[in-house]
Every structure is written in structure tokens, then in C-alpha cells.
Scaffold this motif. Sequence first.
Motif, PDB file in Angstrom:
ATOM      1  N   LEU A  25       0.972  -1.791  -0.069  1.00 53.31           N
ATOM      2  CA  LEU A  25       0.042   0.270  -0.054  1.00 53.31           C
ATOM      3  C   LEU A  25       0.967   1.617   0.029  1.00 53.31           C
ATOM      4  N   LEU A  26       2.187   1.505   1.126  1.00 53.60           N
ATOM      5  CA  LEU A  26       2.684   3.022   1.097  1.00 53.60           C
ATOM      6  C   LEU A  26       3.386   3.020  -0.519  1.00 53.60           C
ATOM      7  N   SER A  27       4.101   1.404  -0.620  1.00 57.46           N
ATOM      8  CA  SER A  27       4.431   1.906  -2.372  1.00 57.46           C
ATOM      9  C   SER A  27       3.594   2.719  -3.441  1.00 57.46           C
ATOM     10  N   CYS A  28       2.481   2.423  -3.393  1.00 55.64           N
ATOM     11  CA  CYS A  28       1.664   2.727  -4.077  1.00 55.64           C
ATOM     12  C   CYS A  28       1.384   4.871  -4.165  1.00 55.64           C
ATOM     13  N   CYS A  29       1.955   4.875  -2.583  1.00 55.99           N
ATOM     14  CA  CYS A  29       1.585   6.644  -2.100  1.00 55.99           C
ATOM     15  C   CYS A  29       2.876   7.461  -2.209  1.00 55.99           C
ATOM     16  N   ARG A  88       5.073  -3.496   9.990  1.00 61.78           N
ATOM     17  CA  ARG A  88       6.480  -2.733   9.260  1.00 61.78           C
ATOM     18  C   ARG A  88       5.887  -1.165   8.660  1.00 61.78           C
ATOM     19  N   VAL A  89       6.529  -0.227   8.728  1.00 58.28           N
ATOM     20  CA  VAL A  89       5.965   0.892   8.643  1.00 58.28           C
ATOM     21  C   VAL A  89       7.149   1.418   7.243  1.00 58.28           C
ATOM     22  N   SER A  90       7.488   1.406   6.562  1.00 54.09           N
ATOM     23  CA  SER A  90       8.793   1.686   5.474  1.00 54.09           C
ATOM     24  C   SER A  90       8.257   3.195   4.224  1.00 54.09           C
ATOM     25  N   SER A  91       8.874   4.448   4.739  1.00 55.15           N
ATOM     26  CA  SER A  91       8.220   5.168   3.980  1.00 55.15           C
ATOM     27  C   SER A  91       9.458   6.036   3.660  1.00 55.15           C
ATOM     28  N   LEU A  92      10.127   6.463   2.325  1.00 56.92           N
ATOM     29  CA  LEU A  92      11.300   7.722   2.139  1.00 56.92           C
ATOM     30  C   LEU A  92      10.736   9.129   2.525  1.00 56.92           C
ATOM     31  N   TRP A  93       9.081   9.317   2.449  1.00 54.39           N
ATOM     32  CA  TRP A  93       8.762  10.690   2.535  1.00 54.39           C
ATOM     33  C   TRP A  93       8.346  10.899   4.083  1.00 54.39           C
ATOM     34  N   HIS A  95       4.794  -9.850  18.477  1.00 56.72           N
ATOM     35  CA  HIS A  95       5.817  -9.521  16.811  1.00 56.72           C
ATOM     36  C   HIS A  95       6.355  -8.670  16.874  1.00 56.72           C
ATOM     37  N   ARG A  96       6.474  -8.517  15.718  1.00 50.44           N
ATOM     38  CA  ARG A  96       7.518  -7.028  15.067  1.00 50.44           C
ATOM     39  C   ARG A  96       7.280  -5.881  14.531  1.00 50.44           C
ATOM     40  N   ILE A  97       7.937  -4.500  15.685  1.00 54.47           N
ATOM     41  CA  ILE A  97       7.286  -2.838  14.804  1.00 54.47           C
ATOM     42  C   ILE A  97       8.748  -2.909  14.501  1.00 54.47           C
ATOM     43  N   ASP A  98       8.544  -2.855  13.250  1.00 54.10           N
ATOM     44  CA  ASP A  98      10.021  -2.159  12.259  1.00 54.10           C
ATOM     45  C   ASP A  98       9.353  -0.963  11.870  1.00 54.10           C
ATOM     46  N   ILE A  99      10.132   0.337  11.885  1.00 51.64           N
ATOM     47  CA  ILE A  99       9.245   1.393  11.467  1.00 51.64           C
ATOM     48  C   ILE A  99      10.649   2.085  11.392  1.00 51.64           C
ATOM     49  N   VAL A 100      10.966   2.248   9.334  1.00 55.46           N
ATOM     50  CA  VAL A 100      12.100   2.811   8.718  1.00 55.46           C
ATOM     51  C   VAL A 100      11.383   3.924   8.124  1.00 55.46           C
ATOM     52  N   ALA A 101      11.677   5.199   8.803  1.00 54.43           N
ATOM     53  CA  ALA A 101      10.920   6.392   7.874  1.00 54.43           C
ATOM     54  C   ALA A 101      12.460   7.304   8.310  1.00 54.43           C
ATOM     55  N   PRO A 102      13.097   7.286   7.269  1.00 52.40           N
ATOM     56  CA  PRO A 102      13.988   8.449   7.700  1.00 52.40           C
ATOM     57  C   PRO A 102      13.778  10.639   7.730  1.00 52.40           C
ATOM     58  N   MET A 103      12.299  10.314   6.753  1.00 50.84           N
ATOM     59  CA  MET A 103      11.950  12.301   6.921  1.00 50.84           C
ATOM     60  C   MET A 103      11.397  12.022   7.827  1.00 50.84           C
ATOM     61  N   LEU A 104      10.378  10.849   8.679  1.00 51.42           N
ATOM     62  CA  LEU A 104       9.582  11.254   9.991  1.00 51.42           C
ATOM     63  C   LEU A 104      10.190  12.456  10.740  1.00 51.42           C
ATOM     64  N   LYS A 105       8.969  13.146  11.462  1.00 56.41           N
ATOM     65  CA  LYS A 105       9.400  14.351  12.386  1.00 56.41           C
ATOM     66  C   LYS A 105       8.560  13.718  13.872  1.00 56.41           C
ATOM     67  N   GLN A 106       6.942  12.860  13.197  1.00 59.77           N
ATOM     68  CA  GLN A 106       6.395  13.066  14.162  1.00 59.77           C
ATOM     69  C   GLN A 106       5.870  11.997  14.553  1.00 59.77           C
ATOM     70  N   LEU A 107       6.660  11.267  15.535  1.00 56.10           N
ATOM     71  CA  LEU A 107       5.790   9.542  16.258  1.00 56.10           C
ATOM     72  C   LEU A 107       5.278   9.737  17.287  1.00 56.10           C
ATOM     73  N   SER A 108       3.731   8.670  16.597  1.00 57.94           N
ATOM     74  CA  SER A 108       3.153   8.952  18.226  1.00 57.94           C
ATOM     75  C   SER A 108       2.894   7.060  18.299  1.00 57.94           C
ATOM     76  N   MET A 109       3.238   6.437  19.607  1.00 61.84           N
ATOM     77  CA  MET A 109       2.773   4.996  19.213  1.00 61.84           C
ATOM     78  C   MET A 109       2.081   4.474  20.827  1.00 61.84           C
TER      79      MET A 109
END
Length: 445
Positions: free
Chosen positions: A186-190, A208-213, A227-241
Amino acid sequence: MESRSGHRSLRSSSQTEDHISALPDDLLLLILARLRCIATAVRTRVLSRRWSGSGGLWTRLHEIVFRDVTFPSLEAALGRVNAPAVSLLEIRVPYVHRPGTKTHVGSLGFNSLLRAAARLAPEEFVFRFPSDLTDRSLVVDLPCFPRTTSIVLVNFFLFLRVPDGVDFPALETLSLSGRVPDLDPLLSCCPRLRALRLRNVIHGGDLRVSSLWLQELFVARLYQRKHRIDIVAPMLKQLSMSFVSSGGSISVLAPMVEKVSWDCRYHDPSIVSIVFGLWRLERVTLQMGERQGHVPTLKICSRTTSRVLGNEEHTFAQEIEKHMIAGFSVLELHLTTNGHAFGALVFHLLKMARICGSIRRLKVILERSTMKEECPFDCFCEPWNWRSQTISLSALEEVEVNGFQGYGQEIDFLKLISQCAPMLKKTTMMLSEETTASNDECAKI
């Protein structure tokens, strides 16, 4: 008789005269838009002949909201919309309120309705699924929304799939509530997605949340299990979990993050217990940059139990370290002692490299019980001689203890803290309600 006749004639004339139809279309559309519901707008056709029929004014609204329209009528209603540009399309499929009755809708019905919605190319699309579906194993294909910048799917308990060739070139905000699919396709289409919001998440595997933007990620009420939580977001400014964990792995790569709200609870000890002697880990939170002037804080909540749970020192520290996804300078400990000593646990945490070298302020909040606070000499709440510890708390400047009573182990704790913190400037002790200025413990302080 004439007066009566004249009165009847006047009333008849007022009933047939349609003043509303004389208003300009722009004004009539503004009135309908204020109703915020197509079903209500359609019912107002009794007020004006121009609002009825296939060319009803509601079909030209730029904000289309269906709240009380039954599922079989929704697709036909969408087909009547002829607005040149729809800014908002909101569909809330009503629940079946009769006891013992559920909504019977197949995947073909949902797919057809979503395609009809996509043909209107709304800027913002909100779809609330009924929570009383009979079959929650249905697979629903998400069609292409080429002009849509925001999509909100609520109560989504079905399986969501993105077919090959479908993309969302304008989508900036995506909100999902319910069953979350594998997000990678889904994220690869956005390519323009900036905000992802997940609420009341039901997820059967790794998240898994992986997004460049991606710049904002909001996850509320996620049950992680193991299970595993895996977040890869090099431009992320706000994170709420906000999630409940059973000891799964966590990996976060977000070097640009500025605001963090992280809350993990360990609710079910029958599944897993993260323990240190008598102490069981209950909650770990990390707050960073939530408001101006707020100091980044790591908060740990733990309580003792009436029986020995184990002495998994390494596991206890490892579990807490998973949540140190950003820097912090305040360590806040909420400890429910239930009559046991806390020094061994605190110094076990202070030994952690990520803590001892960074904290400037230590705050310990002791929640007392009616039991006497002095433990037996060989109590398992002190599995090792923490009083002989040598730890370098080189950055520590301030210590605060709430619920202080002046017992021997508490005095020993303060002495050792002062020895390990050469930069200590301020020590604050808030006495418990049981401690008065005249008792022996206060004299020791």
C-alpha cells in the motif's frame, strides 16, 4: 361568509406559493451543504419542487455525506451525483440495530461501491464500514483514487488488498481503523504520503512501516503480541505509538524525528512477565518535544508481587532498552512497592549505559501500601547487594523522591546516589502522608 371565504382563499394561496424555488441555485446549494447529510437534504424536497426528481439540487453538492442511506441504495445514489468536482465524499454504512441481525454484504458489493466512489474522484474520502458484518473474511480491493489527498477507512474488519497497477499519486494522508493489511504494497503506491494514522489496530503479524517521505506516524491501541514493530522512515518528524506488548521486538529508524509520544503497556502477565526479582514491568513511556519547554522524559512503571517471579535481570533491562528510540534527560520511576525495598531495582536501571550517561534528573514516585515498609534481611526484593554499587552518574543534577518515609533502605539509597553523582545540585524529598516532622524517620533525613 365573505370574510370566511376570503380567509380560505388567502390560506390556499399561501400553501401553493413556493418561495424557496425562487431563490438562486448558489444559495440553495449553500443551505443544503449546511445540512451535512444527503439523506436529510433529500427529505427536504417536500419544501420545494426544484429539490425533487432526478435533477435534485443535492446531486450538485461538492460535499457529499451519506449517513442514513442503506447499503443497497448507496451505489445508485452515487450514480446520481453530477458535481463537477467533489471535495468530500463521506459514506457511513448504517448498523443494523435489530437484535440478532447482521449486515449481509459480499466482497463484490463493497468492491462495486468503492469503484463508484472512486469515479467521483473526491479530494477527501471517508468510508465507515458497518461493525456488524456477518462475514469478516471478505477480501476488498481498493481502487485507484487519482485525485484524492486524504483517505479514511473506519471499522475496517475485512481484508484490504491493493491490486496490481493501482496507485494513489495525490494521497497525502491515510487513516485506517480496524484490520491493518500488509502496509508495504500500500505504501509503495503512495509516493506523496506524508501522514499515516492507524487506530484500534488489529494486526495478525509484524507491523512494518517503510516510507522515504513519511513525516507523521500515529498508531493508537495496537496489540503487538510477540510480533515485530519495524519502522523505517528517514524523514519522519512526528511519531506517536500506543500499544500493548507481549515482548515482541522493536526497531525504529527515524533520525529526523522531533516529537515522540511512545506508550507501551504490559497488561497480561499470564502471557508474558518481564520481571526482576519481585518486580514486574507494567509500562514504559517516552515523551519528547510534545510541547514547548517539555524535557524529554523516559517513564517506567513497575510493581512488586507477593511471590518470586524470577531474576531475569538481562531481560528486564533489554525490554526497557527497546523503547529508548530517542534521547531523553529525565528518568521518572513510578514504583508500587507493596512493602518492599526499591533500591536494587533503581540501581539496576541506573546501570544501563543509555541511562547513566544521559539523565540530568531522576524522579522516583513511591506508591505505598498499608504494609510496613521494612523488609526481612533476606527478602528477594534485594537479590544482590546494591549498596556497594559504583556507578558514574556524571550528568545527574537533580533527584526527587515522592513518598519518602526515611526508612533505612531509603537513606542508603540517597547516600549512594550522592556518591555516584558528582554534579548533583538539588535533592527534593516529598514526605509520605504517614511521615510527620516529629517522627524518628524525619530526624534521620
